[in-house]
Design an enzyme around this catalytic site. Sequence first.
Site, PDB file in Angstrom:
ATOM      1  CE1 TYR A   1      38.789  35.294  44.325  1.00  0.00           C
ATOM      2  CE2 TYR A   1      36.390  35.123  44.739  1.00  0.00           C
ATOM      3  CZ  TYR A   1      36.954  35.747  44.650  1.00  0.00           C
ATOM      4  OH  TYR A   1      36.836  37.072  44.575  1.00  0.00           O
TER       5      TYR A   1
ATOM      6  CE  LYS B   1      38.479  36.151  47.782  1.00  0.00           C
ATOM      7  NZ  LYS B   1      39.118  37.489  48.499  1.00  0.00           N
TER       8      LYS B   1
HETATM    9  P1  NAP Z   1      41.242  43.505  40.870  1.00  0.00           P
HETATM   10  O1  NAP Z   1      40.674  44.864  40.522  1.00  0.00           O
HETATM   11  O2  NAP Z   1      41.647  42.620  39.783  1.00  0.00           O
HETATM   12  O3  NAP Z   1      42.310  43.992  41.593  1.00  0.00           O
HETATM   13  C1  NAP Z   1      43.504  43.330  42.748  1.00  0.00           C
HETATM   14  C2  NAP Z   1      44.222  43.907  42.996  1.00  0.00           C
HETATM   15  O4  NAP Z   1      45.465  42.825  44.117  1.00  0.00           O
HETATM   16  C3  NAP Z   1      45.352  45.104  42.603  1.00  0.00           C
HETATM   17  O5  NAP Z   1      46.002  46.460  43.153  1.00  0.00           O
HETATM   18  C4  NAP Z   1      46.500  43.710  42.255  1.00  0.00           C
HETATM   19  O6  NAP Z   1      47.525  44.893  42.534  1.00  0.00           O
HETATM   20  C5  NAP Z   1      46.175  43.516  44.014  1.00  0.00           C
HETATM   21  N1  NAP Z   1      46.904  42.239  43.997  1.00  0.00           N
HETATM   22  C6  NAP Z   1      47.052  41.144  42.633  1.00  0.00           C
HETATM   23  N2  NAP Z   1      48.394  39.781  43.226  1.00  0.00           N
HETATM   24  C7  NAP Z   1      49.007  40.559  44.390  1.00  0.00           C
HETATM   25  C8  NAP Z   1      49.637  40.497  44.762  1.00  0.00           C
HETATM   26  N3  NAP Z   1      50.115  38.477  44.813  1.00  0.00           N
HETATM   27  N4  NAP Z   1      50.577  41.259  45.629  1.00  0.00           N
HETATM   28  C9  NAP Z   1      49.809  41.908  46.064  1.00  0.00           C
HETATM   29  N5  NAP Z   1      48.429  42.531  45.036  1.00  0.00           N
HETATM   30  C10 NAP Z   1      48.451  42.044  44.293  1.00  0.00           C
HETATM   31  O7  NAP Z   1      40.112  43.089  41.801  1.00  0.00           O
HETATM   32  P2  NAP Z   1      39.054  43.913  42.688  1.00  0.00           P
HETATM   33  O8  NAP Z   1      37.745  43.146  41.959  1.00  0.00           O
HETATM   34  O9  NAP Z   1      39.168  45.377  43.350  1.00  0.00           O
HETATM   35  O10 NAP Z   1      38.535  42.467  44.294  1.00  0.00           O
HETATM   36  C11 NAP Z   1      39.593  43.086  44.940  1.00  0.00           C
HETATM   37  C12 NAP Z   1      39.668  42.415  45.986  1.00  0.00           C
HETATM   38  O11 NAP Z   1      37.624  41.496  46.448  1.00  0.00           O
HETATM   39  C13 NAP Z   1      39.579  40.687  45.962  1.00  0.00           C
HETATM   40  O12 NAP Z   1      40.259  39.995  47.272  1.00  0.00           O
HETATM   41  C14 NAP Z   1      38.967  40.084  45.578  1.00  0.00           C
HETATM   42  O13 NAP Z   1      39.044  38.209  45.825  1.00  0.00           O
HETATM   43  C15 NAP Z   1      37.544  40.370  46.235  1.00  0.00           C
HETATM   44  N6  NAP Z   1      36.883  40.610  45.654  1.00  0.00           N
HETATM   45  C16 NAP Z   1      36.039  41.039  44.393  1.00  0.00           C
HETATM   46  C17 NAP Z   1      34.829  40.914  43.841  1.00  0.00           C
HETATM   47  C18 NAP Z   1      34.676  40.870  42.702  1.00  0.00           C
HETATM   48  O14 NAP Z   1      33.240  41.351  41.948  1.00  0.00           O
HETATM   49  N7  NAP Z   1      35.247  42.177  41.869  1.00  0.00           N
HETATM   50  C19 NAP Z   1      33.949  39.935  44.893  1.00  0.00           C
HETATM   51  C20 NAP Z   1      33.876  39.024  46.073  1.00  0.00           C
HETATM   52  C21 NAP Z   1      35.455  39.494  46.059  1.00  0.00           C
HETATM   53  P3  NAP Z   1      48.552  45.465  40.315  1.00  0.00           P
HETATM   54  O15 NAP Z   1      47.090  46.754  40.588  1.00  0.00           O
HETATM   55  O16 NAP Z   1      50.012  45.932  40.891  1.00  0.00           O
HETATM   56  O17 NAP Z   1      48.101  44.077  39.418  1.00  0.00           O
END
Ligand code: NAP
Length: 250
Positions: free
Chosen positions: A158, A162
């Site tokens: 990851y 990133k």
């Molecule tokens: P999440 O709640 O797990 O949601 C992930 C989203 O990505 C869902 O809408 C999922 O679609 C979609 N997805 C996964 N694989 C995909 C693919 N191959 N093609 C198209 N869509 C796909 O994650 P989140 O926490 O909101 O994270 C969103 C972004 O922020 C990510 O890039 C993550 O790495 C980044 N981020 C998150 C955090 C955190 O603390 N949460 C911190 C830093 C960065 P489905 O609903 O269809 O499964």
Amino acid sequence: MDATAERQRVALVTGGSRGIGRAVCLALAERGVAVAVNYVHREDAAREVVREIEAKGGKAEAFSGDVSDPVQAEALVERVVERFGRLDILVNNAGITRDTLLLRMKEDDWDAVLNTNLKGAFHCIKAAVRPMMKQRFGRIVNITSVVALMGNPGQANYAAAKAGLIGLTKTAAREFASRQITVNAVAPGLIETDMTASMGEDAIRSLRERIPLGRPGRPEEVAEAVCFLVSDAAGYITGHVLHVDGGMAM
Ligand code: NAP
């Protein structure tokens, strides 16, 4: 006001069905942007986001597509342009985790995370800049993470993906600047979503202890940063990484 500003802007948010992506879709729609809500599995969740936007008088549509697959990513962008007639904003937000310590990490864990989190953005940018170059206007925001800057035990795949996104952001920013396409990244810290809900309590506690502001962030707080970077007010900002992390990575 330039010609693009007079038309309704169109955004594609990858992984717009849940968490941060969902908040970005809702916030963009509130600012009058027509939103393509991408999902890969959770059609129900994507349709709910569309319903929420439409209930407030906004314009949105759900689009399936796995961004890790180059054919699907290209087709996704094509379908959005076909449906809305243009594409102004791309938010590369889709992401997954497959956490485990490096010595136990399987090649498959590495590939799955790199293919979605880094290569997915590469595929979508390649497809999206074509209409953006023709329009001589575009805004791209890549959602990276503080982990790219700090590292995190159990997240070698990851963190590498990133960190790669930051290099991709800066290079794309330089390559597309002459076409008035800006490319920036947002680096969230610990944000409360499904992704972090699956983390163990100990991991969450140790991360929380490293947040100067003393609390996890909300998806809406990340969405505000994205909205700023795609706004006209941010027209002179490109190649930047904006931290939304409560001070974690300063
Ligand atoms: P999440 O709640 O797990 O949601 C992930 C989203 O990505 C869902 O809408 C999922 O679609 C979609 N997805 C996964 N694989 C995909 C693919 N191959 N093609 C198209 N869509 C796909 O994650 P989140 O926490 O909101 O994270 C969103 C972004 O922020 C990510 O890039 C993550 O790495 C980044 N981020 C998150 C955090 C955190 O603390 N949460 C911190 C830093 C960065 P489905 O609903 O269809 O499964």
